[in-house]
Scaffold this motif. Structure first.
Motif, short mmCIF file in Angstrom:
data_model
loop_
_atom_site.label_atom_id
_atom_site.label_comp_id
_atom_site.label_asym_id
_atom_site.label_seq_id
_atom_site.Cartn_x
_atom_site.Cartn_y
_atom_site.Cartn_z
N TRP A 1 0.82 -1.21 0.00
CA TRP A 1 0.00 0.00 0.00
C TRP A 1 0.86 1.26 0.00
O TRP A 1 0.57 2.23 -0.71
N GLY A 2 1.92 1.25 0.79
CA GLY A 2 2.76 2.44 0.91
C GLY A 2 3.88 2.52 -0.10
O GLY A 2 4.78 3.36 0.03
N GLY A 3 3.87 1.64 -1.11
CA GLY A 3 4.91 1.69 -2.13
C GLY A 3 6.24 1.14 -1.66
O GLY A 3 7.27 1.35 -2.32
N MET A 4 6.24 0.44 -0.53
CA MET A 4 7.47 -0.19 -0.06
C MET A 4 7.75 -1.45 -0.88
O MET A 4 6.86 -2.00 -1.52
N ARG A 5 8.99 -1.92 -0.83
CA ARG A 5 9.40 -3.00 -1.71
C ARG A 5 9.90 -4.21 -0.92
O ARG A 5 10.38 -4.07 0.20
N PHE A 6 9.80 -5.38 -1.56
CA PHE A 6 10.29 -6.61 -0.96
C PHE A 6 11.73 -6.84 -1.42
O PHE A 6 12.00 -6.95 -2.62
N ALA A 7 12.64 -6.88 -0.46
CA ALA A 7 14.04 -7.10 -0.79
C ALA A 7 14.31 -8.59 -0.96
O ALA A 7 13.67 -9.43 -0.32
N SER A 8 15.26 -8.93 -1.83
CA SER A 8 15.60 -10.33 -2.08
C SER A 8 16.65 -10.87 -1.13
O SER A 8 16.90 -12.08 -1.08
N SER A 9 17.27 -9.98 -0.36
CA SER A 9 18.30 -10.41 0.59
C SER A 9 18.44 -9.35 1.67
O SER A 9 18.08 -8.18 1.47
N PRO A 10 18.99 -9.71 2.84
CA PRO A 10 19.20 -8.70 3.89
C PRO A 10 20.16 -7.60 3.45
O PRO A 10 20.03 -6.45 3.88
N GLU A 11 21.11 -7.95 2.58
CA GLU A 11 22.12 -6.98 2.15
C GLU A 11 21.51 -5.85 1.32
O GLU A 11 22.06 -4.75 1.29
N THR A 12 20.40 -6.12 0.64
CA THR A 12 19.77 -5.10 -0.20
C THR A 12 18.59 -4.42 0.48
O THR A 12 17.86 -3.65 -0.15
N ALA A 13 18.39 -4.73 1.78
CA ALA A 13 17.22 -4.23 2.51
C ALA A 13 17.58 -3.09 3.45
O ALA A 13 18.73 -2.97 3.91
N HIS A 14 16.58 -2.25 3.74
CA HIS A 14 16.73 -1.23 4.77
C HIS A 14 16.42 -1.80 6.15
O HIS A 14 16.82 -1.22 7.17
N ALA A 15 15.68 -2.92 6.20
CA ALA A 15 15.32 -3.56 7.46
C ALA A 15 14.88 -4.99 7.18
O ALA A 15 14.54 -5.34 6.04
N THR A 16 14.90 -5.82 8.20
CA THR A 16 14.40 -7.19 8.08
C THR A 16 13.31 -7.42 9.12
O THR A 16 13.35 -6.87 10.22
N ILE A 17 12.35 -8.26 8.76
CA ILE A 17 11.25 -8.61 9.66
C ILE A 17 11.11 -10.13 9.68
O ILE A 17 11.06 -10.77 8.62
N TYR A 18 11.06 -10.68 10.86
CA TYR A 18 10.84 -12.12 11.02
C TYR A 18 9.40 -12.44 10.73
O TYR A 18 8.49 -11.86 11.32
#
Length: 318
Positions: free
Chosen positions: A93-110
């Protein structure tokens, strides 16, 4: 037993959606959790409503990106949420994106749709929900006692009177009232009967969605007291937490989230009508929804509030 399963034994929550489900004797089973739904007209009506919401979320997310509000990237471990989870809707909804790895992410969620599991190493400095490994009814009851200062759980072998007997597993919806004393059944939790209904006979559930360990939106669910354990609701409306809880109660709910180490999730909160006390009877770290009976205005309002709160939670500081 008649069973239809397009991916026998597969519960990885990857690939085609149909792999997540199996049809067993007229019931649709969610393989990752064991939750089941009766395969009837009501189920398919709800699925139709959900698909409309799914399309709406997709279009809103596309508009957000086209408007230049593309958000941060989030990596989910070990599974990416399916579209029927609120966390997926809030992300898209907010235009956020799904990262393919932790290295390319701004944050991780379990994200693991199991009652008990061992979270993997977060592999990122900004990690959320990695402390939530157990959401069984007994664990939740102990956190409730520490946060609110009074007991929810009871011993069925010594208690005299009514009690709620329910599975330890999350989302099973098999609660029933039993008379105590009675023998304890393996895999079952026993709790006080929290009567939320007044003279009108309506039971009220306060599904409280929390982000960053704080209440963001409350889905006020109403159903007949005789159907208090049913998954079906007569009506659902969205309210701000301040409309439902006092400031002291909001602090208690935040304390409860801290006890659970819950950054994102939905709490099933009950207010006992006679005493006014709050009880958290269930924690959903992978909550689905919003409820299909919500009107479109409330769905959009709730999704917007949760999406904004998610963005704020994972925002890179500095």
């Amino acid at each position: 037993m008649a069973t239809l399963d397009f991916a026998p034994g597969n519960t990885t929550q990857r690939g085609a959606w149909i792999r997540d489900f199996q049809l067993v004797d007229g019931y649709v089973h969610v393989k990752s959790t064991g939750v089941r739904f009766k395969n009837d007209w009501q189920l398919w009506k709800d699925i139709g409503r959900w698909f409309t919401y799914y399309a709406f979320v997709r279009l809103h997310g596309l508009w957000a990106r086209l408007s230049g509000t593309t958000g941060p990237r989030i990596y989910f471990a070990p599974h990416r949420p399916r579209p029927w989870y609120i966390l997926w809707a809030a992300t898209v909804w907010g235009g956020m994106r799904f990262a393919s790895s932790p290295e390319t992410a701004h944050a991780t969620i379990y994200f693991e749709d199991q009652t008990k599991a061992i979270p993997p190493p977060p592999r990122h400095a900004r990690a959320f929900n990695f402390g939530v490994g157990d959401v069984s009814k007994s664990f939740v009851a102990r956190a409730n006692e520490r946060a609110f200062g009074y007991r929810l759980a009871l011993d069925p072998t010594t208690h005299a009177g009514e009690a709620v007997e329910k599975s330890e597993g999350n989302g099973v919806h098999d609660g029933r009232i039993v008379q105590c004393p009675t023998a304890r059944i393996e895999g079952k939790a026993y709790q006080r009967v929290i009567k939320t209904e007044g003279a009108d006979g309506w039971a009220i559930d306060l599904r409280t969605a929390c982000v960053d360990g704080k209440p963001v939106v409350v889905f006020v669910k109403k159903k007949p007291a005789s159907a208090r354990f049913s998954i079906q609701n007569t009506s659902v409306v969205v309210k701000a937490p301040e409309e439902v809880f006092t400031s002291a109660e909001l602090s208690q709910i935040e304390r409860f989230c801290s006890e659970m180490r819950l950054d994102w999730g939905g709490l099933d909160v009950l207010r006992e009508y006679a005493s006014g006390r709050l009880y958290v009877v269930d924690v959903n770290k992978t909550d689905t929804g919003p409820a299909v009976v919500l009107n479109w205005k409330d769905r959009a309002k709730a999704t917007t509030l949760l999406s904004n709160a998610l963005r704020d939670m994972i925002a890179v500081e500095g």
